[in-house]
Design a protein around this motif. Structure first.
Motif, mmCIF file in Angstrom:
data_model
loop_
_atom_site.group_PDB
_atom_site.id
_atom_site.type_symbol
_atom_site.label_atom_id
_atom_site.label_comp_id
_atom_site.label_asym_id
_atom_site.label_seq_id
_atom_site.Cartn_x
_atom_site.Cartn_y
_atom_site.Cartn_z
ATOM 1 N N ILE A 190 -3.895 5.647 -12.860
ATOM 2 C CA ILE A 190 -4.443 6.280 -12.021
ATOM 3 C C ILE A 190 -3.269 7.039 -11.094
ATOM 4 O O ILE A 190 -2.481 6.213 -10.478
ATOM 5 C CB ILE A 190 -5.335 5.292 -11.139
ATOM 6 N N ASP A 191 -3.392 8.246 -10.827
ATOM 7 C CA ASP A 191 -2.335 8.732 -10.176
ATOM 8 C C ASP A 191 -2.464 8.678 -8.800
ATOM 9 O O ASP A 191 -3.837 9.069 -8.053
ATOM 10 C CB ASP A 191 -2.463 10.434 -10.623
ATOM 11 N N CYS A 192 -1.684 8.259 -8.068
ATOM 12 C CA CYS A 192 -2.212 7.931 -6.483
ATOM 13 C C CYS A 192 -1.138 8.928 -5.649
ATOM 14 O O CYS A 192 -1.197 8.747 -4.424
ATOM 15 C CB CYS A 192 -1.839 6.406 -6.182
ATOM 16 N N GLN A 193 -0.527 9.634 -6.222
ATOM 17 C CA GLN A 193 0.405 10.958 -5.819
ATOM 18 C C GLN A 193 1.654 10.339 -5.027
ATOM 19 O O GLN A 193 2.592 10.589 -5.356
ATOM 20 C CB GLN A 193 -0.475 11.566 -5.083
ATOM 21 N N MET A 194 1.114 9.948 -3.807
ATOM 22 C CA MET A 194 2.479 9.449 -2.839
ATOM 23 C C MET A 194 2.301 8.043 -2.516
ATOM 24 O O MET A 194 1.283 7.439 -2.336
ATOM 25 C CB MET A 194 2.352 10.438 -1.703
ATOM 26 N N TYR A 195 3.382 7.424 -2.255
ATOM 27 C CA TYR A 195 3.597 5.980 -1.852
ATOM 28 C C TYR A 195 2.853 5.785 -0.481
ATOM 29 O O TYR A 195 2.854 6.326 0.559
ATOM 30 C CB TYR A 195 4.965 5.464 -1.650
ATOM 31 N N THR A 196 2.033 4.628 -0.445
ATOM 32 C CA THR A 196 1.735 3.931 0.655
ATOM 33 C C THR A 196 1.689 2.418 0.528
ATOM 34 O O THR A 196 1.607 1.754 -0.553
ATOM 35 C CB THR A 196 0.171 4.276 0.989
ATOM 36 N N PRO A 197 2.068 1.578 1.646
ATOM 37 C CA PRO A 197 2.020 0.149 1.362
ATOM 38 C C PRO A 197 0.583 -0.451 0.651
ATOM 39 O O PRO A 197 0.715 -1.378 0.064
ATOM 40 C CB PRO A 197 2.278 -0.327 2.715
ATOM 41 N N HIS A 198 -0.353 0.231 1.259
ATOM 42 C CA HIS A 198 -1.716 -0.209 0.770
ATOM 43 C C HIS A 198 -1.714 -0.215 -0.732
ATOM 44 O O HIS A 198 -2.398 -1.281 -1.199
ATOM 45 C CB HIS A 198 -2.791 0.673 1.510
#
Length: 218
Positions: A190-198
């Motif tokens: 799954i491409d989530c694109q950019m980092y997030t803590p969530h």
């Protein structure tokens, strides 16, 4: 045509993107072009996505590193395990894509002002949905839509675009079901694109753009 000081490309109507290696340090690759279904399909297949504000030109990104989730690495907390085993939420797919899109564009997010899901973006992704490329997962509680997500399905990679929750854990419920379904179907990631803590808390991780593109192309 490229500027002298950066590698940022200015797109014309020609359906072509520069190599993703040309992106700057923030991941910005190109400016301009349009949001036609053909261009969007090409962009996602090349590891590129649009992200811009209402008053901005269309901006195209391919960040390095890339935040992804390998479906078999989804993290499910004890709390979520209990929710998944209960009848608290119900899941559906592609029953109200437009409503999911609207909620994703209007739900307030910590640290964010406004939304990048502009009216132009909404129209473009509704068209992609009609063509079977954009898909949604919806979460219901007592007949009410309380969460969901949407993204682009490339057949071996799912490009997650946005998700929302009106009730605690509703978007996690959708995301976990998505990951488990994609694992069964042998999707690569799954491409989530950019980092997030969530996203990191759910098992997503950063990989290099080079590795991401290799997985995407193979």
């Amino acid at each position: 045509m490229k500027g002298k000081e950066t590698n940022i490309a200015f797109l014309t109507q020609t359906l072509i993107f520069p190599p993703v290696e040309n992106a700057n340090a923030e991941g910005l690759l190109a400016v301009g072009g349009d949001l036609s279904p053909e261009r969007l399909k090409l962009a996602y297949s090349e590891g590129i996505f649009p992200w811009f504000n209402e008053d901005s030109l269309i901006l195209w990104w391919s960040p390095d590193p890339r935040m992804v989730l390998f479906p078999n690495k989804i993290k499910v907390s004890r709390t979520m395990n209990k929710i998944l085993k209960s009848d608290k939420f119900q899941l559906s797919q592609n029953t109200c894509f437009k409503e999911v899109l609207e909620h994703c564009s209007t739900v307030a997010r910590k640290g964010q002002q406004g939304t990048w899901i502009t009216q132009t973006m909404k129209a473009a992704y509704l068209t992609l949905h009609e063509k079977g490329l954009a898909k949604s997962y919806e979460v219901w509680e007592e007949g009410e839509l309380v969460g969901g997500l949407y993204g682009i399905d490339l057949g071996h990679v799912f490009c997650g675009e946005s998700m929302f929750s009106l009730k605690s854990n509703a978007s996690k419920f959708a995301f976990i079901h998505l990951a488990r379904e994609l694992e069964e179907k042998n999707y690569k990631l799954i491409d989530c694109q950019m980092y997030t803590p969530h996203l990191e808390s759910l098992g997503a991780e950063d990989i290099s753009r080079k590795e991401f593109i290799e997985i995407l192309k193979n």
